[in-house]
Motif scaffolding. Structure first.
Motif, PDB file in Angstrom:
ATOM      1  N   PHE A  20      10.330  38.041  40.368  1.00 13.37           N
ATOM      2  CA  PHE A  20      10.047  38.458  38.982  1.00 13.37           C
ATOM      3  C   PHE A  20      10.038  37.163  38.193  1.00 13.37           C
ATOM      4  CE2 PHE A  20      12.191  42.671  40.011  1.00 13.37           C
ATOM      5  CZ  PHE A  20      11.060  43.445  39.843  1.00 13.37           C
ATOM      6  N   SER A  45      25.755  44.515  41.351  1.00 11.69           N
ATOM      7  CA  SER A  45      24.684  44.727  40.381  1.00 11.69           C
ATOM      8  C   SER A  45      23.749  43.513  40.371  1.00 11.69           C
ATOM      9  CB  SER A  45      25.334  44.931  39.010  1.00 11.69           C
ATOM     10  OG  SER A  45      24.342  45.148  38.069  1.00 11.69           O
ATOM     11  N   GLY A  46      22.451  43.792  40.392  1.00 13.66           N
ATOM     12  CA  GLY A  46      21.472  42.698  40.333  1.00 13.66           C
ATOM     13  C   GLY A  46      21.147  42.088  41.681  1.00 13.66           C
ATOM     14  N   SER A  47      21.693  42.654  42.765  1.00 13.86           N
ATOM     15  CA  SER A  47      21.461  42.033  44.084  1.00 13.86           C
ATOM     16  C   SER A  47      20.092  42.383  44.664  1.00 13.86           C
ATOM     17  CB  SER A  47      22.575  42.424  45.067  1.00 13.86           C
ATOM     18  OG  SER A  47      22.693  43.820  45.156  1.00 13.86           O
ATOM     19  N   GLY A  48      19.379  43.322  44.037  1.00 18.51           N
ATOM     20  CA  GLY A  48      18.014  43.628  44.482  1.00 18.51           C
ATOM     21  C   GLY A  48      17.871  44.980  45.176  1.00 18.51           C
ATOM     22  N   LYS A  49      18.899  45.805  45.116  1.00 16.00           N
ATOM     23  CA  LYS A  49      18.881  47.090  45.841  1.00 16.00           C
ATOM     24  C   LYS A  49      17.756  48.009  45.357  1.00 16.00           C
ATOM     25  CE  LYS A  49      23.056  48.145  44.499  1.00 16.00           C
ATOM     26  NZ  LYS A  49      23.343  47.065  43.540  1.00 16.00           N
ATOM     27  N   SER A  50      17.677  48.195  44.019  1.00 20.90           N
ATOM     28  CA  SER A  50      16.631  49.068  43.478  1.00 20.90           C
ATOM     29  C   SER A  50      15.253  48.504  43.759  1.00 20.90           C
ATOM     30  CB  SER A  50      16.763  49.216  41.958  1.00 20.90           C
ATOM     31  OG  SER A  50      17.876  49.963  41.658  1.00 20.90           O
ATOM     32  N   THR A  51      15.131  47.203  43.633  1.00 24.97           N
ATOM     33  CA  THR A  51      13.828  46.568  43.870  1.00 24.97           C
ATOM     34  C   THR A  51      13.404  46.780  45.315  1.00 24.97           C
ATOM     35  OG1 THR A  51      14.383  44.943  42.188  1.00 24.97           O
ATOM     36  CG2 THR A  51      12.516  44.430  43.612  1.00 24.97           C
ATOM     37  N   GLU A 171      20.475  55.328  43.558  1.00 27.21           N
ATOM     38  CA  GLU A 171      21.685  55.705  42.806  1.00 27.21           C
ATOM     39  C   GLU A 171      21.588  57.135  42.280  1.00 27.21           C
ATOM     40  OE1 GLU A 171      23.723  52.938  40.510  1.00 27.21           O
ATOM     41  OE2 GLU A 171      22.749  51.191  41.381  1.00 27.21           O
TER      42      GLU A 171
HETATM   43  N1  LIG Z   1      10.734  44.607  36.228  1.00 27.57           N
HETATM   44  C1  LIG Z   1      11.558  43.577  36.244  1.00 27.57           C
HETATM   45  N2  LIG Z   1      11.228  42.406  35.665  1.00 27.57           N
HETATM   46  C2  LIG Z   1      12.054  41.343  35.692  1.00 27.57           C
HETATM   47  N3  LIG Z   1      13.268  41.329  36.293  1.00 27.57           N
HETATM   48  C3  LIG Z   1      13.643  42.471  36.888  1.00 27.57           C
HETATM   49  C4  LIG Z   1      12.833  43.651  36.900  1.00 27.57           C
HETATM   50  N4  LIG Z   1      13.487  44.622  37.583  1.00 27.57           N
HETATM   51  C5  LIG Z   1      14.659  44.083  37.975  1.00 27.57           C
HETATM   52  N5  LIG Z   1      14.756  42.795  37.569  1.00 27.57           N
HETATM   53  C6  LIG Z   1      15.859  41.875  37.850  1.00 27.57           C
HETATM   54  O1  LIG Z   1      15.933  41.755  39.268  1.00 27.57           O
HETATM   55  C7  LIG Z   1      17.283  41.671  39.688  1.00 27.57           C
HETATM   56  C8  LIG Z   1      17.550  42.740  40.707  1.00 27.57           C
HETATM   57  O2  LIG Z   1      17.480  44.006  40.064  1.00 27.57           O
HETATM   58  P1  LIG Z   1      17.715  45.366  40.844  1.00 27.57           P
HETATM   59  O3  LIG Z   1      17.635  46.471  39.844  1.00 27.57           O
HETATM   60  O4  LIG Z   1      16.862  45.438  42.044  1.00 27.57           O
HETATM   61  O5  LIG Z   1      19.243  45.163  41.301  1.00 27.57           O
HETATM   62  P2  LIG Z   1      20.292  46.244  41.793  1.00 27.57           P
HETATM   63  O6  LIG Z   1      21.004  45.609  42.919  1.00 27.57           O
HETATM   64  O7  LIG Z   1      19.626  47.548  42.037  1.00 27.57           O
HETATM   65  O8  LIG Z   1      21.257  46.327  40.538  1.00 27.57           O
HETATM   66  P3  LIG Z   1      22.060  47.599  39.919  1.00 27.57           P
HETATM   67  O9  LIG Z   1      23.138  47.959  40.904  1.00 27.57           O
HETATM   68  O10 LIG Z   1      22.631  47.033  38.637  1.00 27.57           O
HETATM   69  O11 LIG Z   1      21.063  48.690  39.704  1.00 27.57           O
HETATM   70  C9  LIG Z   1      18.135  41.769  38.436  1.00 27.57           C
HETATM   71  O12 LIG Z   1      18.489  40.472  38.041  1.00 27.57           O
HETATM   72  C10 LIG Z   1      17.218  42.418  37.437  1.00 27.57           C
HETATM   73  O13 LIG Z   1      17.537  42.025  36.128  1.00 27.57           O
END
Ligand SMILES: Nc1ncnc2c1ncn2[C@@H]1O[C@H](COP(=O)(O)OP(=O)(O)OP(=O)(O)O)[C@@H](O)[C@H]1O
Length: 251
Positions: A20, A45-51, A171
């Protein structure tokens, strides 16, 4: 499109990298998921799981690497939208039900529009699925008339209505009141035991212990370790995983 032999991994990510802007959000991800396997993805949080979840569902594009579902490489971006809901189901934290449609309509919408099933056929199947997740008696109500736990169970029925090969849960219980969490996790546990292939991003370690075949721990955009739950929870290899577990389990 190339097809692999049936029996290969159902979901395969090879060398997946995604940015990103400057943020290298997925780094060299290799992950193979077998048919019927339940993979729980955990991490800070922010480790990339949702992505990670969203790339498997083609909601996000990747810049490097390859993702195959049932041997088929993801199509190019334009075509991806057309296939978005065809073989990968997704259950989000926020249910995403249409407020102005009944519960039954919410579950029949995709099968009639995308799969072009007849209304009667889609409704019959939707009623079966709503019964299966325990909300069959709510079919004619509207989402706002249901509790959060019931709405999330409807969202699971909606995903199942498309006969997906794999369901991704991002989640799914995080937006629920604590007393509703178990009713959703129970439905997911039943699906897991019935052989549904599932990728589940969650902070519910009890679910991971009882339903997962594999726990994947992510940190800083990488898969840091992956192991069977018993091994992972009793003896996490990395310091980051140990820290994460001690924080979450003492919470
Ligand atoms: N569309 C986007 N544009 C820019 N940065 C993004 C976007 N989506 C997520 N991020 C960033 O990418 C990183 C990973 O986000 P992601 O949501 O995948 O993490 P996560 O492990 O699922 O976190 P959480 O447990 O808080 O949901 C974070 O730093 C987030 O701010």
């Amino acid at each position: 499109m190339t097809s692999q032999l049936a029996g290969g991994p159902l979901v395969q990510l090879t060398g997946v990298n995604k940015w990103f802007g400057e943020l290298h959000v997925l780094q060299d991800i290799d992950l193979s998921i077998d048919r019927g396997e339940v993979v729980v993805v955990i991490g800070p949080s922010g480790s990339g799981k949702s992505t990670l979840c969203r790339t498997i569902n083609r909601l996000e594009t990747i810049q490097q690497g390859e993702i195959r579902i049932d041997g088929e490489k993801l199509p190019e971006e334009g075509k991806a939208l057309a296939r978005l809901r065809s073989d990968v189901g997704m259950v989000f934290q926020s249910f995403n039900l249409f407020a102005h449609k009944t519960i039954l309509e919410n579950v029949t919408l995709a099968p009639t529009k995308v799969r072009r099933q007849s209304k009667a056929q889609a409704e019959q199947r939707a009623r079966e699925l709503l019964d299966r997740v325990g909300v069959g008696h709510q079919a004619d109500k509207y989402p706002a008339q249901l509790s959060g736990g019931q709405q999330q169970r409807v969202a699971i029925a909606r995903a199942l209505a498309m006969d997906p090969k794999v369901i991704l849960f991002d989640e799914p219980t995080s937006a629920l009141d604590p007393e509703m969490i178990n009713e959703v996790l129970d439905v997911m546990t039943t699906l897991a035991r019935e052989g549904m292939t599932m990728v589940v991003v969650t902070h519910e370690m009890g679910f991971a212990r009882r339903a997962a075949n594999r726990v994947v721990f992510m940190d800083g955009g990488r898969i840091v370790e992956a192991a069977e739950p018993e091994t992972f929870f009793s003896n996490p290899r990395s310091e980051r995983a140990r820290d994460f577990l001690s924080k979450i389990l003492n919470h």
